[in-house]
Design a protein around this motif. Structure first.
Motif, PDB file in Angstrom:
ATOM      1  N   VAL A 111      -5.560  15.681  -0.693  1.00 42.44           N
ATOM      2  CA  VAL A 111      -5.393  14.278  -0.282  1.00 42.44           C
ATOM      3  C   VAL A 111      -5.581  13.347  -1.474  1.00 42.44           C
ATOM      4  O   VAL A 111      -4.805  12.402  -1.674  1.00 42.44           O
ATOM      5  CB  VAL A 111      -6.387  13.930   0.843  1.00 42.44           C
ATOM      6  CG1 VAL A 111      -6.368  12.431   1.118  1.00 42.44           C
ATOM      7  CG2 VAL A 111      -6.049  14.692   2.111  1.00 42.44           C
ATOM      8  N   LYS A 112      -6.606  13.620  -2.293  1.00 37.65           N
ATOM      9  CA  LYS A 112      -6.831  12.789  -3.482  1.00 37.65           C
ATOM     10  C   LYS A 112      -5.628  12.849  -4.425  1.00 37.65           C
ATOM     11  O   LYS A 112      -5.217  11.830  -4.988  1.00 37.65           O
ATOM     12  CB  LYS A 112      -8.089  13.256  -4.216  1.00 37.65           C
ATOM     13  CG  LYS A 112      -9.396  12.925  -3.509  1.00 37.65           C
ATOM     14  CD  LYS A 112     -10.583  13.389  -4.335  1.00 37.65           C
ATOM     15  CE  LYS A 112     -11.906  13.029  -3.681  1.00 37.65           C
ATOM     16  NZ  LYS A 112     -13.065  13.501  -4.481  1.00 37.65           N
ATOM     17  N   GLY A 113      -5.060  14.048  -4.575  1.00 34.71           N
ATOM     18  CA  GLY A 113      -3.891  14.180  -5.439  1.00 34.71           C
ATOM     19  C   GLY A 113      -2.699  13.415  -4.914  1.00 34.71           C
ATOM     20  O   GLY A 113      -1.969  12.774  -5.688  1.00 34.71           O
ATOM     21  N   LYS A 123      -0.082   6.112  -6.085  1.00 29.35           N
ATOM     22  CA  LYS A 123      -0.455   4.951  -6.888  1.00 29.35           C
ATOM     23  C   LYS A 123       0.272   4.953  -8.239  1.00 29.35           C
ATOM     24  O   LYS A 123       0.639   3.896  -8.763  1.00 29.35           O
ATOM     25  CB  LYS A 123      -1.968   4.932  -7.110  1.00 29.35           C
ATOM     26  CG  LYS A 123      -2.788   4.747  -5.844  1.00 29.35           C
ATOM     27  CD  LYS A 123      -2.566   3.386  -5.222  1.00 29.35           C
ATOM     28  CE  LYS A 123      -3.496   3.184  -4.026  1.00 29.35           C
ATOM     29  NZ  LYS A 123      -3.293   1.837  -3.398  1.00 29.35           N
ATOM     30  N   GLN A 124       0.463   6.150  -8.786  1.00 28.02           N
ATOM     31  CA  GLN A 124       1.135   6.248 -10.077  1.00 28.02           C
ATOM     32  C   GLN A 124       2.632   5.989  -9.972  1.00 28.02           C
ATOM     33  O   GLN A 124       3.246   5.449 -10.902  1.00 28.02           O
ATOM     34  CB  GLN A 124       0.904   7.640 -10.670  1.00 28.02           C
ATOM     35  CG  GLN A 124      -0.509   7.902 -11.145  1.00 28.02           C
ATOM     36  CD  GLN A 124      -0.889   7.021 -12.328  1.00 28.02           C
ATOM     37  OE1 GLN A 124      -1.705   6.117 -12.201  1.00 28.02           O
ATOM     38  NE2 GLN A 124      -0.289   7.277 -13.472  1.00 28.02           N
ATOM     39  N   PHE A 125       3.222   6.368  -8.843  1.00 32.04           N
ATOM     40  CA  PHE A 125       4.664   6.205  -8.642  1.00 32.04           C
ATOM     41  C   PHE A 125       4.918   5.463  -7.330  1.00 32.04           C
ATOM     42  O   PHE A 125       5.348   6.049  -6.338  1.00 32.04           O
ATOM     43  CB  PHE A 125       5.366   7.564  -8.627  1.00 32.04           C
ATOM     44  CG  PHE A 125       5.097   8.400  -9.847  1.00 32.04           C
ATOM     45  CD1 PHE A 125       5.816   8.181 -11.018  1.00 32.04           C
ATOM     46  CD2 PHE A 125       4.125   9.382  -9.838  1.00 32.04           C
ATOM     47  CE1 PHE A 125       5.572   8.945 -12.154  1.00 32.04           C
ATOM     48  CE2 PHE A 125       3.881  10.156 -10.960  1.00 32.04           C
ATOM     49  CZ  PHE A 125       4.603   9.930 -12.123  1.00 32.04           C
ATOM     50  N   PRO A 126       4.617   4.155  -7.302  1.00 28.88           N
ATOM     51  CA  PRO A 126       4.808   3.386  -6.061  1.00 28.88           C
ATOM     52  C   PRO A 126       6.281   3.299  -5.692  1.00 28.88           C
ATOM     53  O   PRO A 126       7.165   3.407  -6.534  1.00 28.88           O
ATOM     54  CB  PRO A 126       4.230   2.008  -6.420  1.00 28.88           C
ATOM     55  CG  PRO A 126       4.353   1.921  -7.907  1.00 28.88           C
ATOM     56  CD  PRO A 126       4.145   3.321  -8.415  1.00 28.88           C
ATOM     57  N   TRP A 156      11.543   6.196   2.990  1.00 30.17           N
ATOM     58  CA  TRP A 156      10.607   5.127   2.651  1.00 30.17           C
ATOM     59  C   TRP A 156       9.661   5.597   1.551  1.00 30.17           C
ATOM     60  O   TRP A 156       9.291   4.841   0.662  1.00 30.17           O
ATOM     61  CB  TRP A 156       9.846   4.685   3.891  1.00 30.17           C
ATOM     62  CG  TRP A 156       9.022   3.455   3.723  1.00 30.17           C
ATOM     63  CD1 TRP A 156       7.667   3.338   3.834  1.00 30.17           C
ATOM     64  CD2 TRP A 156       9.492   2.138   3.428  1.00 30.17           C
ATOM     65  NE1 TRP A 156       7.266   2.046   3.624  1.00 30.17           N
ATOM     66  CE2 TRP A 156       8.374   1.281   3.370  1.00 30.17           C
ATOM     67  CE3 TRP A 156      10.761   1.594   3.195  1.00 30.17           C
ATOM     68  CZ2 TRP A 156       8.481  -0.074   3.090  1.00 30.17           C
ATOM     69  CZ3 TRP A 156      10.871   0.240   2.920  1.00 30.17           C
ATOM     70  CH2 TRP A 156       9.740  -0.566   2.870  1.00 30.17           C
ATOM     71  N   GLY A 157       9.268   6.850   1.623  1.00 32.09           N
ATOM     72  CA  GLY A 157       8.488   7.449   0.541  1.00 32.09           C
ATOM     73  C   GLY A 157       6.995   7.214   0.633  1.00 32.09           C
ATOM     74  O   GLY A 157       6.522   6.246   1.239  1.00 32.09           O
ATOM     75  N   ASN A 158       6.234   8.115  -0.008  1.00 36.10           N
ATOM     76  CA  ASN A 158       4.777   8.036  -0.084  1.00 36.10           C
ATOM     77  C   ASN A 158       4.129   7.940   1.297  1.00 36.10           C
ATOM     78  O   ASN A 158       3.157   7.205   1.497  1.00 36.10           O
ATOM     79  CB  ASN A 158       4.344   6.853  -0.948  1.00 36.10           C
ATOM     80  CG  ASN A 158       4.624   7.082  -2.427  1.00 36.10           C
ATOM     81  OD1 ASN A 158       4.755   8.228  -2.875  1.00 36.10           O
ATOM     82  ND2 ASN A 158       4.731   6.011  -3.189  1.00 36.10           N
ATOM     83  N   LEU A 159       4.694   8.680   2.258  1.00 33.20           N
ATOM     84  CA  LEU A 159       4.120   8.763   3.599  1.00 33.20           C
ATOM     85  C   LEU A 159       3.702  10.197   3.879  1.00 33.20           C
ATOM     86  O   LEU A 159       4.395  11.145   3.510  1.00 33.20           O
ATOM     87  CB  LEU A 159       5.130   8.316   4.659  1.00 33.20           C
ATOM     88  CG  LEU A 159       5.549   6.845   4.696  1.00 33.20           C
ATOM     89  CD1 LEU A 159       6.512   6.614   5.854  1.00 33.20           C
ATOM     90  CD2 LEU A 159       4.347   5.936   4.843  1.00 33.20           C
ATOM     91  N   THR A 198      -0.701   1.957   0.770  1.00 30.54           N
ATOM     92  CA  THR A 198      -1.435   0.829   1.349  1.00 30.54           C
ATOM     93  C   THR A 198      -2.630   1.267   2.187  1.00 30.54           C
ATOM     94  O   THR A 198      -3.385   0.424   2.671  1.00 30.54           O
ATOM     95  CB  THR A 198      -0.495  -0.011   2.228  1.00 30.54           C
ATOM     96  OG1 THR A 198      -0.008   0.808   3.311  1.00 30.54           O
ATOM     97  CG2 THR A 198       0.692  -0.517   1.418  1.00 30.54           C
ATOM     98  N   ASN A 199      -2.769   2.598   2.408  1.00 28.39           N
ATOM     99  CA  ASN A 199      -3.851   3.151   3.218  1.00 28.39           C
ATOM    100  C   ASN A 199      -3.777   2.683   4.672  1.00 28.39           C
ATOM    101  O   ASN A 199      -4.795   2.588   5.372  1.00 28.39           O
ATOM    102  CB  ASN A 199      -5.221   2.793   2.635  1.00 28.39           C
ATOM    103  CG  ASN A 199      -6.316   3.728   3.137  1.00 28.39           C
ATOM    104  OD1 ASN A 199      -6.060   4.881   3.448  1.00 28.39           O
ATOM    105  ND2 ASN A 199      -7.537   3.209   3.225  1.00 28.39           N
TER     106      ASN A 199
END
Length: 307
Positions: A41-43, A49-52, A101-104, A129-130
């Protein structure tokens, strides 16, 4: 000898002997598994965050996918209510929205399985966005039939499919609760344009032609079709026309019969005024069929099956 006697007199020690694995080792395994999940999860959060996401590119990817006819045809669900219908984005469209949408992080997890039921969770988590949506629900290991009452499910595959099917509606609600509403509206609008661009002539004329075809070729009246869909023909949309086309193809290929789709007995209970509207539509094919205003707050209901 004394140690061996103590182990047999101590229930906890006896349980450790029976399992073949000391309780300490089991605790270490559980702790290691939990630590691995936390690190994953941390990764994922670090990468998000690095690739928004680029919202402009994400929106374009979503709209490009909505131009696919296969997706557009299955992008909405409909549910009959009070002579009209309630519609909303389907789980298939929600999955496309989430992927592009990504990052989900999203999915369905079975938390526990007891005698006759499973406890599961559907979730969607925006790693940037948490923002998180989750729904915990219980699924009975049974299906309800119109005749014969409930049927118990014993096959593990049937139970898995039941949990996945019930979880799909919750997952859709979670995804749509995280992705901005204006993006969802743009996707639905693009799917509608895709369906409209595939056919010739106004929608109302094509619906009249479909009703005429079913009556002339298969003896299926407008009342029988309306009973099948659960609402009046004046409320039909592009998605309903696609369903009628699928039924027509099934009848043409001999994969099903008219009785599999339509009930004459139920159609007799419908107000005869609908037949008059059908006859007028035949005489004046260019007359537009007024569509009822769609419900602005669609509830979570499955798409009508075409089996």
């Amino acid at each position: 000898m004394n140690n061996l006697s103590e182990q047999f007199n101590n229930p906890q020690s006896s349980q450790q002997f029976q399992s073949g694995q000391p309780m300490q080792n089991q605790s270490v395994t559980a702790h290691s598994s939990a630590s691995r999940e936390i690190e994953e999860v941390k990764g994922a959060i670090f990468l998000a965050k690095q690739f928004p996401r680029n919202m402009f590119e994400a929106q374009n990817r979503i709209l490009d996918n909505c131009k696919r006819p296969a997706l557009a045809a299955s992008s909405m669900y409909s549910y009959p209510k009070g002579g009209t219908k309630v519609t909303g984005p389907s789980i298939r469209l929600a999955e496309v929205l989430a992927r592009n949408w990504g990052n989900l992080s999203y999915g369905i997890k079975e938390l526990e399985q007891r005698d006759g039921e499973s406890v599961a969770m559907a979730y969607c988590w925006d790693l940037e966005t948490n923002v998180r949506q989750e729904k915990v629900f219980t699924v009975k290991h049974s299906i309800y039939r119109k005749q014969g009452g409930p049927k118990l499910l014993l096959d593990p595959r049937d139970i898995y499919e039941k949990v996945a099917n019930d979880g799909a509606r919750r997952l859709r609600a979670c995804i749509l609760g995280v992705i901005p509403g204006d993006i969802v509206d743009l996707a639905v609008e693009e799917c509608t344009k895709t369906l409209a661009g595939q056919n010739e002539g106004p929608l109302k004329e094509r619906i009249v032609k479909a009703l005429t075809f079913f009556k002339e070729k298969h003896g299926v009246t407008q009342e029988m079709i309306e009973v099948r869909f659960g609402y009046n023909a004046s409320s039909f949309s592009e998605f309903d026309l696609v369903q009628l086309t699928n039924i027509r193809n099934s009848l043409k290929d001999g994969m099903s019969t008219v009785e599999d789709w339509f009930s004459k007995e139920e159609a007799k209970k419908v107000d005869g005024g609908l037949a008059t509207e059908f006859e007028k539509s035949q005489e004046q094919p260019k007359t537009e069929v007024k569509s009822d205003a769609p419900n602005q707050n669609p509830i979570e209901q499955p798409e009508l099956p075409l089996e």
